[in-house]
Write an enzyme that holds these catalytic residues in place. Structure first.
Site, PDB file in Angstrom:
ATOM      1  N   THR A   1       0.829  -1.212   0.000  1.00  0.00           N
ATOM      2  CA  THR A   1       0.000   0.000   0.000  1.00  0.00           C
ATOM      3  C   THR A   1       0.859   1.255   0.000  1.00  0.00           C
ATOM      4  O   THR A   1       0.626   2.193  -0.770  1.00  0.00           O
ATOM      5  CB  THR A   1      -0.943  -0.015   1.228  1.00  0.00           C
ATOM      6  OG1 THR A   1      -1.780  -1.167   1.114  1.00  0.00           O
ATOM      7  CG2 THR A   1      -1.801   1.226   1.290  1.00  0.00           C
TER       8      THR A   1
ATOM      9  N   GLN B   1       0.751  -8.882  -6.522  1.00  0.00           N
ATOM     10  CA  GLN B   1       0.345 -10.291  -6.617  1.00  0.00           C
ATOM     11  C   GLN B   1       1.295 -11.102  -7.494  1.00  0.00           C
ATOM     12  O   GLN B   1       1.095 -12.305  -7.651  1.00  0.00           O
ATOM     13  CB  GLN B   1      -1.078 -10.407  -7.179  1.00  0.00           C
ATOM     14  CG  GLN B   1      -2.159  -9.949  -6.221  1.00  0.00           C
ATOM     15  CD  GLN B   1      -2.249 -10.808  -4.958  1.00  0.00           C
ATOM     16  OE1 GLN B   1      -1.735 -11.924  -4.887  1.00  0.00           O
ATOM     17  NE2 GLN B   1      -2.897 -10.276  -3.938  1.00  0.00           N
TER      18      GLN B   1
ATOM     19  N   SER C   1       4.874  -6.392  -2.447  1.00  0.00           N
ATOM     20  CA  SER C   1       4.524  -6.613  -1.045  1.00  0.00           C
ATOM     21  C   SER C   1       5.153  -7.927  -0.582  1.00  0.00           C
ATOM     22  O   SER C   1       4.826  -8.993  -1.114  1.00  0.00           O
ATOM     23  CB  SER C   1       2.997  -6.698  -0.951  1.00  0.00           C
ATOM     24  OG  SER C   1       2.601  -7.171   0.304  1.00  0.00           O
TER      25      SER C   1
ATOM     26  N   CYS D   1     -11.332  -3.906   0.753  1.00  0.00           N
ATOM     27  CA  CYS D   1     -12.057  -2.675   1.093  1.00  0.00           C
ATOM     28  C   CYS D   1     -13.540  -3.000   1.254  1.00  0.00           C
ATOM     29  O   CYS D   1     -14.213  -2.436   2.099  1.00  0.00           O
ATOM     30  CB  CYS D   1     -11.836  -1.581   0.066  1.00  0.00           C
ATOM     31  SG  CYS D   1     -12.310  -2.016  -1.591  1.00  0.00           S
TER      32      CYS D   1
HETATM   33  C1  LIG Z   1      -2.842  -6.100  -6.098  1.00  0.00           C
HETATM   34  C2  LIG Z   1      -2.538  -5.616  -4.722  1.00  0.00           C
HETATM   35  N1  LIG Z   1      -1.952  -4.422  -4.579  1.00  0.00           N
HETATM   36  C3  LIG Z   1      -1.652  -3.937  -3.356  1.00  0.00           C
HETATM   37  C4  LIG Z   1      -1.926  -4.627  -2.206  1.00  0.00           C
HETATM   38  C5  LIG Z   1      -1.583  -4.029  -0.860  1.00  0.00           C
HETATM   39  O1  LIG Z   1      -0.451  -4.675  -0.315  1.00  0.00           O
HETATM   40  P1  LIG Z   1      -0.156  -4.621   1.253  1.00  0.00           P
HETATM   41  O2  LIG Z   1      -1.154  -5.502   1.916  1.00  0.00           O
HETATM   42  O3  LIG Z   1       1.255  -5.115   1.406  1.00  0.00           O
HETATM   43  O4  LIG Z   1      -0.282  -3.197   1.689  1.00  0.00           O
HETATM   44  C6  LIG Z   1      -2.556  -5.865  -2.306  1.00  0.00           C
HETATM   45  C7  LIG Z   1      -2.935  -6.611  -1.094  1.00  0.00           C
HETATM   46  O5  LIG Z   1      -3.868  -7.376  -1.099  1.00  0.00           O
HETATM   47  C8  LIG Z   1      -2.848  -6.375  -3.602  1.00  0.00           C
HETATM   48  O6  LIG Z   1      -3.449  -7.552  -3.754  1.00  0.00           O
END
Ligand SMILES: Cc1ncc(COP(=O)(O)O)c(C=O)c1O
Length: 385
Positions: free
Chosen positions: A73, A184, A204, A330
């Site tokens: 994020t 992902q 991530s 969300c």
């Molecule tokens: C495609 C995608 N982008 C961003 C994120 C956010 O990652 P993080 O949980 O490390 O903040 C996620 C998490 O589910 C994700 O699936």
């Protein structure tokens, strides 16, 4: 007692043993602040530099072009807002952004902030029924004032893989940056910034077997960032604040292990994914499978079922020993249907996402399908009264 099955790898990948060992070893080193010049600081600096070099090598960027963050994020926020604000600082008048409708909420919220608080124009490109954007459609939205396009590599809910290479070429033609949210895919699909043709790539660690709450943004030569966390000059002034060096060391080891085992893990997951897709509609009527069969993430399968509630299904499956996900993260807090399924024009009712790991067996999936069919039967009987 049923053996619990983790079928939610897209949310969190269990810590890889190599990463756990690296994390424990790093903690035993009694690391100081890597900015300090005494021994504990030098130990931390040395470990941080080695972790950065190893990670940068896997995603194909120079060591100095990797920015550690608190997860996907934050990496995304920095990519979306940091690139726009850096352009503003240079006096660049461009104020237009393009995203897809199926981006993670981290991308959508950051882009909406630029629109609502900083006057940016925001184009949201729709997707087809499989969750994929048409690259020509993205190209047709590009304008002389487009600062950046933010497009994910693989969709987190239905596994659709986006045509990032064609979009990259279109972006280069107009001089817009391309940021690929690869949260992902990094460690699961063997990406480098160069192969994608992207300018920024966010990742991530918690999704490839490293510590959750750790991530990074990889930068190509055209990317410039204005820091979003200010307060010091760490990470070349791109991201202030202390780095959890032990977690970063574990993330680097996880990524190296993931990269080493990628081919084997990917093909095992692909077999499991295809098995699940083939059998899912056989066990229950009125089910809609989501996402494409080909050009897809190797581990994600999602389906909706009429006349059942997704959250009720998740609870029933949890009781039966299976950890799966419904809706989007969300949506889980907002109570809204998944924006990804809505954008696809898909059935949002009774949505369940299964994300398999390399050790998920066909037997696990058959047992999951039995439990799923039973849960759907019970819930439908309750609804029909
Ligand atoms: C495609 C995608 N982008 C961003 C994120 C956010 O990652 P993080 O949980 O490390 O903040 C996620 C998490 O589910 C994700 O699936």
């Amino acid at each position: 007692m049923v053996r619990p099955r983790h079928l939610d790898h897209a949310a969190w990948w269990p810590l890889r043993p190599e990463a756990r060992a690296a994390w424990a070893d790093a903690l035993d080193l009694e690391l100081g602040d890597p900015e300090r010049r005494y021994a504990a600081g030098r130990r931390a600096r040395d470990l941080l530099e080695r972790a950065t070099a190893a990670t940068a090598a896997v995603v194909g960027v120079a060591d100095q072009d990797l920015v550690w963050t608190s997860g996907g994020t934050e990496a995304i926020d920095l990519a979306v807002i940091g690139t726009a604000r850096a352009a503003e600082r240079r006096g660049d008048p461009r104020r237009h952004l393009v995203v897809s409708a199926v981006e993670h909420s981290a991308v959508l919220r950051a882009a909406e902030r630029l629109r609502d608080e900083h006057g940016y124009a925001l184009d949201v490109v729709g997707v087809d029924g499989s969750g994929t954007v048409d690259p020509d459609e993205v190209a047709s939205r590009l304008r002389a004032d487009t600062v950046a396009v933010h497009l994910q590599h693989a969709n987190h809910e239905v596994g659709a893989v986006q045509p990032t290479d064609e979009v990259a070429r279109a972006c280069q033609r107009v001089g817009a940056l391309l940021h690929v949210d690869a949260c992902q895919s990094v460690g699961q699909m063997g990406l480098t910034l160069g192969h994608l043709g992207a300018d920024l790539l966010s990742a991530s660690a918690g999704k490839f077997g490293g510590p959750p709450g750790t991530g990074f943004l990889a930068l190509g030569p055209r990317a410039r960032l204005a820091p979003q966390l200010t307060g010091d000059e760490r990470q070349r002034g791109r991201r202030s604040g202390a780095i959890d060096v032990a977690a970063v060391a574990a993330a680097a080891v996880a990524l190296q292990a993931a990269d080493r085992d990628l081919a084997v893990e990917r093909s095992a997951r692909e077999v499991a994914r295809r098995h699940l897709r083939a059998r899912w509609p056989e066990v229950v009527a009125d089910v809609q499978l989501h996402g494409p069969l080909a050009d897809a993430h190797p581990g994600i399968v999602a389906a909706s079922a009429l006349y059942v509630d997704g959250e009720a299904l998740v609870t029933a499956l949890d009781t039966a020993g299976f950890a799966v996900h419904s809706g989007s993260s969300c949506a889980a807090t907002s109570g809204q249907p998944s924006h990804v399924l809505v954008a696809m024009g898909a059935l949002t009712h009774g949505h369940v996402r299964v994300s398999v790991g390399p050790t998920t067996t066909i037997g696990d999936l058959d047992e999951f399908l039995d439990a799923y069919a039973e849960a759907v039967r019970t819930l439908r009987a309750t609804v029909r009264g």
